[in-house]
Scaffold this motif. Structure first.
Motif, PDB file in Angstrom:
ATOM      1  N   GLU A 340       1.161  -0.866   0.188  1.00 41.42           N
ATOM      2  CA  GLU A 340       0.229   0.056  -0.281  1.00 41.42           C
ATOM      3  C   GLU A 340       0.459   0.950  -0.085  1.00 41.42           C
ATOM      4  O   GLU A 340       0.990   2.201  -0.742  1.00 41.42           O
ATOM      5  CB  GLU A 340      -1.186  -0.165   1.063  1.00 41.42           C
ATOM      6  CG  GLU A 340      -2.050  -0.824   0.976  1.00 41.42           C
ATOM      7  CD  GLU A 340      -3.005  -1.098   2.391  1.00 41.42           C
ATOM      8  OE1 GLU A 340      -2.257  -0.488   3.457  1.00 41.42           O
ATOM      9  OE2 GLU A 340      -4.375  -1.808   2.835  1.00 41.42           O
ATOM     10  N   GLN A 341       2.633   0.996   0.705  1.00 41.42           N
ATOM     11  CA  GLN A 341       2.624   2.054   0.726  1.00 41.42           C
ATOM     12  C   GLN A 341       3.433   2.684  -0.819  1.00 41.42           C
ATOM     13  O   GLN A 341       3.184   4.231  -1.250  1.00 41.42           O
ATOM     14  CB  GLN A 341       4.050   1.826   1.606  1.00 41.42           C
ATOM     15  CG  GLN A 341       3.093   2.425   3.155  1.00 41.42           C
ATOM     16  CD  GLN A 341       4.616   1.707   4.292  1.00 41.42           C
ATOM     17  OE1 GLN A 341       5.747   2.052   3.772  1.00 41.42           O
ATOM     18  NE2 GLN A 341       3.755   1.875   5.440  1.00 41.42           N
ATOM     19  N   MET A 342       4.420   1.561  -1.056  1.00 46.41           N
ATOM     20  CA  MET A 342       4.446   1.948  -2.513  1.00 46.41           C
ATOM     21  C   MET A 342       3.217   2.046  -3.230  1.00 46.41           C
ATOM     22  O   MET A 342       3.520   2.916  -4.141  1.00 46.41           O
ATOM     23  CB  MET A 342       5.193   0.010  -2.614  1.00 46.41           C
ATOM     24  CG  MET A 342       6.272  -0.597  -1.804  1.00 46.41           C
ATOM     25  SD  MET A 342       6.434  -1.794  -2.436  1.00 46.41           S
ATOM     26  CE  MET A 342       6.957  -1.423  -4.413  1.00 46.41           C
ATOM     27  N   LEU A 343       2.637   1.433  -3.299  1.00 43.82           N
ATOM     28  CA  LEU A 343       1.302   2.066  -4.626  1.00 43.82           C
ATOM     29  C   LEU A 343       1.047   3.910  -4.290  1.00 43.82           C
ATOM     30  O   LEU A 343       0.989   4.101  -5.077  1.00 43.82           O
ATOM     31  CB  LEU A 343       0.179   1.299  -3.963  1.00 43.82           C
ATOM     32  CG  LEU A 343      -0.640   1.975  -4.773  1.00 43.82           C
ATOM     33  CD1 LEU A 343      -0.724   1.150  -6.452  1.00 43.82           C
ATOM     34  CD2 LEU A 343      -2.179   0.696  -4.719  1.00 43.82           C
ATOM     35  N   THR A 344       0.640   4.134  -2.916  1.00 44.53           N
ATOM     36  CA  THR A 344       0.964   6.053  -2.551  1.00 44.53           C
ATOM     37  C   THR A 344       2.058   6.410  -2.849  1.00 44.53           C
ATOM     38  O   THR A 344       2.000   7.261  -3.935  1.00 44.53           O
ATOM     39  CB  THR A 344       0.609   5.913  -1.149  1.00 44.53           C
ATOM     40  OG1 THR A 344      -0.459   4.694  -0.614  1.00 44.53           O
ATOM     41  CG2 THR A 344       0.211   6.887  -0.659  1.00 44.53           C
ATOM     42  N   LEU A 345       3.108   5.535  -3.251  1.00 46.08           N
ATOM     43  CA  LEU A 345       4.810   6.355  -3.536  1.00 46.08           C
ATOM     44  C   LEU A 345       4.061   6.373  -5.201  1.00 46.08           C
ATOM     45  O   LEU A 345       4.619   7.204  -5.872  1.00 46.08           O
ATOM     46  CB  LEU A 345       5.557   6.164  -3.117  1.00 46.08           C
ATOM     47  CG  LEU A 345       5.808   5.579  -1.362  1.00 46.08           C
ATOM     48  CD1 LEU A 345       6.903   5.181  -1.135  1.00 46.08           C
ATOM     49  CD2 LEU A 345       5.792   7.760  -1.435  1.00 46.08           C
ATOM     50  N   ARG A 346       3.680   5.378  -6.133  1.00 49.21           N
ATOM     51  CA  ARG A 346       3.632   5.404  -7.325  1.00 49.21           C
ATOM     52  C   ARG A 346       2.606   6.161  -7.474  1.00 49.21           C
ATOM     53  O   ARG A 346       2.540   6.745  -9.067  1.00 49.21           O
ATOM     54  CB  ARG A 346       3.329   4.069  -7.413  1.00 49.21           C
ATOM     55  CG  ARG A 346       4.582   2.855  -7.857  1.00 49.21           C
ATOM     56  CD  ARG A 346       4.527   1.731  -8.492  1.00 49.21           C
ATOM     57  NE  ARG A 346       5.376   1.068  -7.538  1.00 49.21           N
ATOM     58  CZ  ARG A 346       5.500  -0.755  -8.112  1.00 49.21           C
ATOM     59  NH1 ARG A 346       4.319  -1.034  -8.722  1.00 49.21           N
ATOM     60  NH2 ARG A 346       6.526  -0.991  -8.284  1.00 49.21           N
TER      61      ARG A 346
END
Length: 860
Positions: A340-346
């Motif tokens: 989820e964090q990676m998705l937010t950053l992306r």
């Protein structure tokens, strides 16, 4: 009935799919229920319309709209734009009708409803009173009912088909799907197996969707086992509208054979799809059965184990499996959070890239416009007007016309969206306004109830205090019981109410100026008194917050430039709010003291270069200043050095007085309010040199003694019964009141009342001290008259000022009940008693001189 098929957006992780659902509006609960098909009996879920808002955006696509509830956003899609607007208008109307109905006919007292629903439904009472007054703006004209996709007739139509049979099944609600499927299968068998008569419904019973329908179904069964005609008719209608294949009545006799064949083929397709979905359900049931059999085998092993050791090993094995699964679950959850964090950053990176691309496109568009303009300019220069007209081809005109049509469609769509959103905003604003007004009324009522509760608890503690005073005469068992009750009361914390629910006006440990709201008494017998004070403070704050404090604060907010007037005098007597007190005090001091530039700094330089004789006494008094205030309680407090500099500067400014015990408390209060050293210094100068009479802080304190005699005269005139009571038991009130006058009630009254006394004192002068001193005795007159022992009276007078919590009552006594109180009378009394005191002092000096002379004559 508001019902029909809509597509609902389902989200499973990154996968988003549209699923066809049958929606039905329940007008009793204002819920929008949704099923997989119109023939299902158990809903897959519901949407609370009473607390929802609606939205439609053109960019989402045609027929797509949103229902926003406090917990979730539902995205739905209608078959057409007309159907979408019909659903939105109908839902708005049903929400408004339900809110008004709930406000006109409230729920019974035992009903338990969520807080948000209560605010949205029960607080709409005020809306129904003025609904006829407000103009009902028609933001959007009524949409004609699309009968082909909305209503009970739509239930007889086949459900919209999806790509696969499994796609339309709700995996979130497998048990509901199984119940609906079993019901459909069993229901069809019962219908066909009842003597071949498909219209016999006496043996057929539904599973109602909720307990209310179940109760109605039970009441609908007659004593002989048959159902009432009304219930049979409803179920027959539902079955007839279900579109179940194979009923001969569904094929009209007037149709030709070709029509019958096409209908049968359509029914075969429907049954085929139904069989596919049933196969998927069977697979799910097989998986559940395998899991149950595995569990059964493990349980059999556990029961078949001969020894406890084997059973314990099985249990341990299960525990290890559980621990392993738990660790896996935690790892998966951690991985989910990281994803989820990676998705937010992306997403943020994609958004930045989109903005960058948009900027580049805008730059490119601007460049293309410049190029087009230059190209047209060159074409005009190279060709004549006739050739320029011929260059515009038919294809260019067609594209422009097509773009214009698209723009017109977009304009119409945005107009419709704007009209709907205006109507939604208008309705939600009206609901919110009524909710806010009712919420304010409920908060006021809750404050009154809390204040009443505090008063009851305070009375209970007062009873315990009376019992504590009478404990020496009690038997040992009764005395032990009283001690236990007192100990229990002392352990209870006033702040516990905040843990049980919301606290409207909690009592903090310190007030805005750092004074302790509840004194920390060292004497064990006085700790109960501290509890009573805390409850009284909370009760008064709750009662006066909305009724007194808010109107007074509004009046002060409307005051612009300050100027002496009767209205300002009345406002200052009522008390200055915290946010205005510093400004008003500065204005009062500046009216009477001309601030000499750099005078305070010169005094500080003088105090640094030369030590004043009073420096030692000042250092001794600094640690004893306002010990109940956090800004002076510690030697390392920031205000201690400031107070030292102010007192040293004043001792050099007024050498006749220098320093007198009591000036440290006056300067400390000025520092707390004004915050600036120099402003506090000039405030102290204003008090000593302008407000107080001369020689009030001299070595002899002669004027202070005169005021005590004047006060006794006023006490005899205003409160004759109390003064007679004091004379009967030979009580000298000056032992108590002398310090009141010298430091203007500092360390005697609670901080809130003390600062109100100072507000009026700085504006009007010493007459305010006499008024409040008399008001304090009148406030507690009846309590003092009930005491018939001189020692107990003195003990009571030591702390009775700290028991005064109702500042409004004390102010009314001081400025209303004690009238008239002319300043001329005060001056005459002071003059008379000063002459008497000076004559007595002169006589004492003569006696002293005669005594000294006599001793000298007698010799050593």
């Amino acid at each position: 009935k508001l019902c029909g098929y809509l597509n609902k957006l389902g989200i499973k992780g990154p996968i988003k799919t549209w699923k066809s659902r049958w929606f039905f509006y329940d007008e009793n609960k204002c819920h929008l229920l949704y099923y997989r098909t119109a023939q299902d009996i158990n809903p897959l879920g519901s949407i609370d319309i009473a607390s929802a808002s609606f939205d439609c955006k053109v960019e989402n696509g045609e027929g797509v709209f949103e229902i926003r509830t406090p917990s979730r956003v539902f995205t739905l899609k209608a078959i057409s734009k007309q159907a979408m607007m019909y659903w939105l208008q109908q839902l708005q109307m049903r929400r408004w009708e339900f809110c008004n109905a709930q406000s006109r006919f409230p729920l019974h007292e035992g009903a338990k409803v969520q807080w948000n629903s209560v605010l949205l439904t029960c607080f709409c009472v005020l809306v129904c009173f003025y609904i006829d007054v407000i103009d009902n703006e028609d933001f959007l004209p009524p949409v004609k009912t699309p009968t082909e996709v909305v209503g009970l007739k739509a239930a007889s139509l086949p459900a919209p088909q999806t790509c696969t049979a499994l796609q339309n099944i709700s995996l979130k609600h497998p048990w509901t799907e199984i119940q609906n499927t079993v019901y459909n299968i069993c229901g069809s068998k019962q219908l066909w197996g009842n003597n071949g008569n498909i219209f016999s419904f006496s043996e057929f019973q539904e599973h109602p969707e909720n307990p209310d329908e179940e109760q109605e179904a039970k009441e609908g069964i007659l004593e002989d086992g048959r159902m009432e005609p009304r219930l049979n008719w409803v179920r027959k209608a539902r079955w007839m509208n279900s579109g179940f294949p194979g009923l001969p009545e569904e094929l009209p006799k007037e149709r030709n054979p070709m029509d019958k064949v096409s209908v049968l083929q359509q029914q075969i397709l429907t049954l085929t799809e139904e069989v596919k979905s049933q196969k998927e359900l069977v697979k799910l049931l097989h998986k559940a059965l395998e899991a149950a059999q595995q569990e059964k085998r493990v349980s059999s092993m556990y029961l078949a184990a001969a020894e406890d050791k084997d059973r314990l090993e099985l249990v341990r094995h299960k525990v290890r499996q559980i621990a392993d699964l738990t660790s896996r679950l935690e790892a998966l959850e951690q991985e989910k959070k990281e994803l989820e964090q990676m998705l937010t950053l992306r997403d943020s990176h994609i958004q930045e890239l989109k903005e960058h691309v948009q900027l580049l496109m805008e730059k490119n568009h601007a460049k293309q416009e410049v190029i087009m303009a230059l190209t047209e300019q060159m074409a005009r220069e190279l060709s004549d007007p006739l050739q320029e007209a011929n260059t515009i081809t038919a294809e260019t005109l067609y594209k422009q016309q097509e773009e214009i049509e698209h723009l017109k469609d977009d304009i119409d769509a945005y107009k419709t969206q704007n009209q709907f959103l205006n109507s939604e905003i208008h309705q939600v604003t009206r609901l919110w306004t009524s909710v806010a007004e009712n919420e304010k009324a409920l908060l006021m009522k809750c404050a009154c109830l809390q204040a009443r509760n505090c008063q009851m608890e305070s009375k209970y503690l007062m009873v315990l205090r009376k019992l504590q005073e009478a404990m020496p005469g009690f038997p040992s068992s009764h005395a032990e019981l009283v001690r236990n009750l007192i100990q229990e009361a002392l352990q209870w914390d006033v702040k516990e109410g905040a843990e049980e629910g919301f606290n409207l006006n909690p009592v903090s440990e310190y007030d805005e100026y750092g004074f302790m709201t509840v004194p920390d008494y060292e004497v064990e017998d006085w700790k109960l008194l501290a509890k009573i004070q805390a409850l009284e403070i909370k009760s008064n704050n709750l009662r006066s917050q909305e009724v007194v404090e808010k109107p007074l604060r509004d009046r002060w907010n409307s005051v612009g430039e300050l100027s002496p007037s009767a209205e300002l005098k009345s406002l200052i007597r009522s008390g200055i709010p915290v946010e205005h007190r510093q400004r008003v005090w500065r204005w009062i001091v500046s009216r009477h003291c001309s601030h000499l530039p750099d005078h305070y700094q010169q005094l500080l330089r003088q105090s640094k270069s030369t030590e004043h004789p009073a420096c030692r006494q000042i250092e001794l008094d600094l640690p004893r200043t306002l010990t109940n205030n956090k800004h002076f309680s510690s030697p390392t407090s920031q205000l201690i050095p400031k107070l030292r500099r102010v007192l040293l500067a004043f001792s050099w400014h007024n050498p006749a007085i220098g320093y007198c015990q009591g000036l440290n408390r006056l300067a400390a209060v000025a520092l707390l309010v004004l915050e600036d050293e120099e402003s506090a210094f000039w405030c102290l100068v204003h008090i000593v040199e302008n407000l107080m009479p001369p020689d009030y802080y001299s070595d002899t304190l002669i004027t202070s003694q005169v005021d005590q005699r004047v006060f006794k005269d006023f006490l005899s005139e205003k409160l004759p019964r109390l003064m007679a009571h004091f004379e009967q038991y030979r009580i000298d009130v000056s032992l108590i009141t002398f310090n009141w006058f010298l430091v203007v009630f500092v360390d005697s009254l609670v901080s809130d009342i003390l600062l109100r006394v100072w507000d009026a004192f700085l504006y009007e002068g010493t007459k305010v001290i006499f008024r409040y001193a008399l008001a304090i005795f009148k406030y507690n007159e009846e309590e003092i008259l009930r005491i018939h022992d001189s020692v107990e009276i003195y003990q009571y007078l030591r702390f009775f000022t700290r028991m005064i919590m109702d500042g409004r009552k004390l102010m009314n006594i001081a400025f209303n009940d004690l009238n008239p109180f002319p300043m001329k009378l005060l001056r005459n009394r002071r003059s008379m008693h000063r002459e008497e005191l000076e004559a007595e002092l002169c006589e004492l000096e003569q006696i002293k001189a005669a005594y000294v002379k006599e001793r000298a004559e007698q010799g050593p």
